[in-house]
Design a protein around this motif. Structure first.
Motif, PDB file in Angstrom:
ATOM      1  N   PHE A  13      64.089 -57.089  20.392  1.00  0.00           N
ATOM      2  CA  PHE A  13      65.299 -56.795  21.162  1.00  0.00           C
ATOM      3  C   PHE A  13      65.923 -55.475  20.711  1.00  0.00           C
ATOM      4  CE2 PHE A  13      64.790 -61.391  20.936  1.00  0.00           C
ATOM      5  CZ  PHE A  13      64.915 -61.770  22.260  1.00  0.00           C
ATOM      6  N   GLN A  14      66.786 -54.964  21.550  1.00  0.00           N
ATOM      7  CA  GLN A  14      67.514 -53.731  21.232  1.00  0.00           C
ATOM      8  C   GLN A  14      68.289 -53.864  19.918  1.00  0.00           C
ATOM      9  OE1 GLN A  14      70.228 -52.571  24.340  1.00  0.00           O
ATOM     10  NE2 GLN A  14      71.191 -51.002  23.091  1.00  0.00           N
ATOM     11  N   GLY A  15      68.872 -55.062  19.701  1.00  0.00           N
ATOM     12  CA  GLY A  15      69.721 -55.267  18.509  1.00  0.00           C
ATOM     13  C   GLY A  15      68.958 -55.782  17.305  1.00  0.00           C
ATOM     14  N   TYR A  16      67.641 -55.790  17.363  1.00  0.00           N
ATOM     15  CA  TYR A  16      66.705 -56.143  16.265  1.00  0.00           C
ATOM     16  C   TYR A  16      66.694 -57.634  15.914  1.00  0.00           C
ATOM     17  CZ  TYR A  16      68.060 -51.229  15.799  1.00  0.00           C
ATOM     18  OH  TYR A  16      68.412 -49.935  16.071  1.00  0.00           O
ATOM     19  N   ASN A  17      67.876 -58.268  15.900  1.00  0.00           N
ATOM     20  CA  ASN A  17      67.952 -59.712  15.581  1.00  0.00           C
ATOM     21  C   ASN A  17      67.297 -60.087  14.261  1.00  0.00           C
ATOM     22  OD1 ASN A  17      69.070 -59.706  18.104  1.00  0.00           O
ATOM     23  ND2 ASN A  17      67.918 -61.443  18.875  1.00  0.00           N
ATOM     24  N   LEU A  18      67.511 -59.274  13.244  1.00  0.00           N
ATOM     25  CA  LEU A  18      66.951 -59.615  11.928  1.00  0.00           C
ATOM     26  C   LEU A  18      67.877 -60.596  11.210  1.00  0.00           C
ATOM     27  CD1 LEU A  18      65.764 -56.081  10.732  1.00  0.00           C
ATOM     28  CD2 LEU A  18      64.427 -57.885  11.830  1.00  0.00           C
ATOM     29  N   LEU A  19      67.318 -61.298  10.235  1.00  0.00           N
ATOM     30  CA  LEU A  19      68.111 -62.214   9.414  1.00  0.00           C
ATOM     31  C   LEU A  19      68.682 -61.391   8.265  1.00  0.00           C
ATOM     32  CD1 LEU A  19      65.368 -64.931   9.511  1.00  0.00           C
ATOM     33  CD2 LEU A  19      67.596 -65.099  10.639  1.00  0.00           C
ATOM     34  N   VAL A  74      63.456 -57.781   3.744  1.00  0.00           N
ATOM     35  CA  VAL A  74      62.511 -57.372   4.780  1.00  0.00           C
ATOM     36  C   VAL A  74      61.271 -58.272   4.764  1.00  0.00           C
ATOM     37  CG1 VAL A  74      60.866 -55.509   5.297  1.00  0.00           C
ATOM     38  CG2 VAL A  74      63.298 -54.982   4.962  1.00  0.00           C
ATOM     39  N   ILE A  75      60.688 -58.462   3.595  1.00  0.00           N
ATOM     40  CA  ILE A  75      59.454 -59.256   3.515  1.00  0.00           C
ATOM     41  C   ILE A  75      59.719 -60.698   3.954  1.00  0.00           C
ATOM     42  CG2 ILE A  75      59.694 -59.846   1.038  1.00  0.00           C
ATOM     43  CD1 ILE A  75      56.362 -58.950   2.557  1.00  0.00           C
ATOM     44  N   LYS A  76      60.906 -61.205   3.606  1.00  0.00           N
ATOM     45  CA  LYS A  76      61.212 -62.594   3.977  1.00  0.00           C
ATOM     46  C   LYS A  76      61.511 -62.723   5.475  1.00  0.00           C
ATOM     47  CE  LYS A  76      61.745 -64.948  -0.130  1.00  0.00           C
ATOM     48  NZ  LYS A  76      62.508 -65.531  -1.197  1.00  0.00           N
ATOM     49  N   ASN A  77      62.001 -61.646   6.079  1.00  0.00           N
ATOM     50  CA  ASN A  77      62.141 -61.655   7.542  1.00  0.00           C
ATOM     51  C   ASN A  77      60.782 -61.788   8.202  1.00  0.00           C
ATOM     52  OD1 ASN A  77      64.770 -60.987   9.258  1.00  0.00           O
ATOM     53  ND2 ASN A  77      65.086 -60.180   7.184  1.00  0.00           N
ATOM     54  N   VAL A  78      59.807 -61.008   7.701  1.00  0.00           N
ATOM     55  CA  VAL A  78      58.477 -61.013   8.319  1.00  0.00           C
ATOM     56  C   VAL A  78      57.776 -62.348   8.042  1.00  0.00           C
ATOM     57  CG1 VAL A  78      56.272 -59.797   8.466  1.00  0.00           C
ATOM     58  CG2 VAL A  78      58.376 -58.498   8.088  1.00  0.00           C
ATOM     59  N   MET A  79      58.069 -62.936   6.891  1.00  0.00           N
ATOM     60  CA  MET A  79      57.432 -64.222   6.539  1.00  0.00           C
ATOM     61  C   MET A  79      58.038 -65.402   7.303  1.00  0.00           C
ATOM     62  SD  MET A  79      57.067 -63.736   2.423  1.00  0.00           S
ATOM     63  CE  MET A  79      56.448 -65.369   2.041  1.00  0.00           C
ATOM     64  N   PHE A  80      59.240 -65.196   7.848  1.00  0.00           N
ATOM     65  CA  PHE A  80      59.974 -66.310   8.440  1.00  0.00           C
ATOM     66  C   PHE A  80      59.169 -67.120   9.473  1.00  0.00           C
ATOM     67  CE2 PHE A  80      63.349 -68.033  11.275  1.00  0.00           C
ATOM     68  CZ  PHE A  80      63.877 -68.928  10.373  1.00  0.00           C
ATOM     69  N   GLU A 123      51.489 -68.059  -0.314  1.00  0.00           N
ATOM     70  CA  GLU A 123      50.691 -66.902  -0.749  1.00  0.00           C
ATOM     71  C   GLU A 123      50.051 -66.182   0.432  1.00  0.00           C
ATOM     72  OE1 GLU A 123      47.490 -66.772  -4.170  1.00  0.00           O
ATOM     73  OE2 GLU A 123      49.361 -67.771  -4.704  1.00  0.00           O
ATOM     74  N   ALA A 124      49.507 -66.974   1.361  1.00  0.00           N
ATOM     75  CA  ALA A 124      48.870 -66.399   2.556  1.00  0.00           C
ATOM     76  C   ALA A 124      49.920 -65.697   3.413  1.00  0.00           C
ATOM     77  CB  ALA A 124      48.179 -67.495   3.347  1.00  0.00           C
ATOM     78  N   ALA A 125      51.112 -66.302   3.507  1.00  0.00           N
ATOM     79  CA  ALA A 125      52.188 -65.703   4.315  1.00  0.00           C
ATOM     80  C   ALA A 125      52.620 -64.365   3.719  1.00  0.00           C
ATOM     81  CB  ALA A 125      53.368 -66.665   4.388  1.00  0.00           C
ATOM     82  N   ALA A 142      57.069 -56.032  13.079  1.00  0.00           N
ATOM     83  CA  ALA A 142      56.182 -56.713  12.122  1.00  0.00           C
ATOM     84  C   ALA A 142      56.380 -58.230  12.212  1.00  0.00           C
ATOM     85  CB  ALA A 142      56.468 -56.220  10.701  1.00  0.00           C
ATOM     86  N   ARG A 143      57.640 -58.658  12.281  1.00  0.00           N
ATOM     87  CA  ARG A 143      57.928 -60.099  12.356  1.00  0.00           C
ATOM     88  C   ARG A 143      57.375 -60.704  13.652  1.00  0.00           C
ATOM     89  NH1 ARG A 143      64.067 -62.059  12.439  1.00  0.00           N
ATOM     90  NH2 ARG A 143      63.919 -60.939  14.400  1.00  0.00           N
TER      91      ARG A 143
END
Ligand SMILES: Nc1ncnc2c1ncn2[C@@H]1O[C@H](COP(=O)(O)OP(=O)(O)OP(=O)(O)O)[C@@H](O)[C@H]1O
Length: 248
Positions: A87-93, A98-104, A114-116, A151-152
Motif C-alpha cells: 500500500f501507499q502507506g506501507y502498513n508496517l508493524l 525490519v526483519i521481524k516485519n518480514v518474518m511476520f 530458523e527457516a523464517a 519483502a514482507r
C-alpha cells in the motif's frame, strides 16, 4: 491468470454509491498490469476485491481458473497466500524490527523460526536492505519502508503482487528505484504485478498493459504503448496531460 467478469461493487445501505460498474478485464501471467484513473474512479475498490478484502456486489474474479468468491477455510487461506499486497502507506508493524516485519507472515504460516529468519534475510538482500534488518520502521526513509513492505509481501512466495499507489508518497528518484525493483521481481521471480496509480509516469515506466478507469467504468485497455500513443478517450488524454482541461 486473473479473469474479471462483470465486476460491480456498490456501497451504502441503499447501494447508491457505485464504485465499480461491470468491469471486465484479464491479466496474464507475468504481466505488469497498470490500472490508472483519477481520484475516486474505483481503482482501490478493484484492488481490494482482487485481494479478497472486499466482497463484490456482482460479477466474478477467477485466479488460475478458480473463482475467488465464496472460498472458505483452508481454500481461502491458500488463495490468500497467492496474493501479496503493498500500500501507499506501507502498513508496517511499527513495534517490530525490519526483519521481524518480514518474518511476520512466515510466523503466521508457522514456518520454523530458523527457516523464517533465513528466508527473511534473503528477501532483505533482494530488496537491498540487509543492513537494516535490526532497524525499526521509524528509522527508515519512505523508499526503504516500501522495500520492507515488498519483502514482507513476497515472504510467502505469492504468484501475484497487488500494489496500491506504491510510489505516491515518494520523490521521483525513489519512485524510480522502487519501480525498478518491482520490474526485477517480475522478471526474476515471475511474479505477476497489478499496480494501481494515478500517475501516467508509473504506467509508462513499468507496465506492459494498462486499463483506464473513470467514474466506476473501464474506459479503455490495451498494450501500454498503444494506449499511450493512441489514446481513445478524453480521460486518457487528460491523464497523459494532452488536453488543456475544460473538455471534461
Ligand atoms: N467503504 C466504502 N464505503 C462507501 N463508499 C466507498 C467505500 N470505499 C470506496 N467508496 C467510494 O467508492 C468510490 C471509489 O473509491 P476508490 O477508493 O475505489 O477510488 P480510487 O480510484 O481508488 O480513488 P483514490 O485514488 O482517491 O484512492 C468513491 O466514490 C468512494 O467514495
Amino acid at each position: 491468470m486473473i479473469e474479471i467478469t462483470g465486476l460491480t461493487k456498490v456501497f451504502g445501505a441503499d447501494g447508491s454509491i457505485r464504485a465499480l460498474d461491470n468491469i471486465n478485464l484479464s491479466i496474464a501471467d507475468r504481466d505488469i498490469f497498470g490500472v490508472i484513473g483519477m481520484s475516486g474512479a474505483g481503482k482501490s475498490t478493484l484492488l481490494r476485491c482482487i485481494a479478497l478484502l472486499e466482497q463484490p456486489t456482482a460479477g466474478t474474479i477467477s485466479i488460475d481458473g478458480q473463482p475467488v468468491q465464496g472460498l472458505k477455510n483452508a481454500a481461502l487461506i491458500k488463495m490468500r497466500r497467492e496474493i501479496g499486497v503493498i500500500f501507499q502507506g506501507y502498513n508496517l508493524l511499527m513495534q517490530r524490527t525490519v526483519i521481524k516485519n518480514v518474518m511476520f507472515p512466515l510466523e503466521i504460516g508457522r514456518m520454523p523460526k530458523e527457516a523464517a529468519l533465513k528466508r527473511a534475510m534473503e528477501l532483505l538482500e533482494l530488496v537491498g536492505l540487509s543492513d537494516k534488518a535490526q532497524a525499526y520502521p521509524s528509522q527508515l526513509s519512505g523508499g526503504q519502508k516500501q522495500r520492507v513492505a515488498i519483502a514482507r509481501a513476497l515472504a510467502v512466495k505469492p504468484k501475484l503482487l497487488l500494489c496500491d499507489e506504491p510510489t505516491s508518497a515518494l520523490d521521483s528518484l525513489t519512485t524510480r528505484s522502487i519501480l525498478d525493483l518491482l520490474k526485477e521481481i517480475n522478471k526474476e521471480l515471475g511474479v505477476t504485478i497489478l499496480i494501481i496509480t494515478h500517475e501516467i509516469g508509473v504506467v509508462r515506466a513499468i507496465c506492459n498493459r494498462v486499463a483506464v478507469i473513470d467514474n466506476s467504468n473501464l474506459i479503455e485497455m490495451g498494450e501500454t504503448s498503444e494506449v499511450l500513443e493512441h489514446p481513445k478517450s478524453d480521460i486518457t488524454r487528460l491523464l497523459l496531460g494532452q488536453t488543456q482541461g475544460g473538455d471534461r
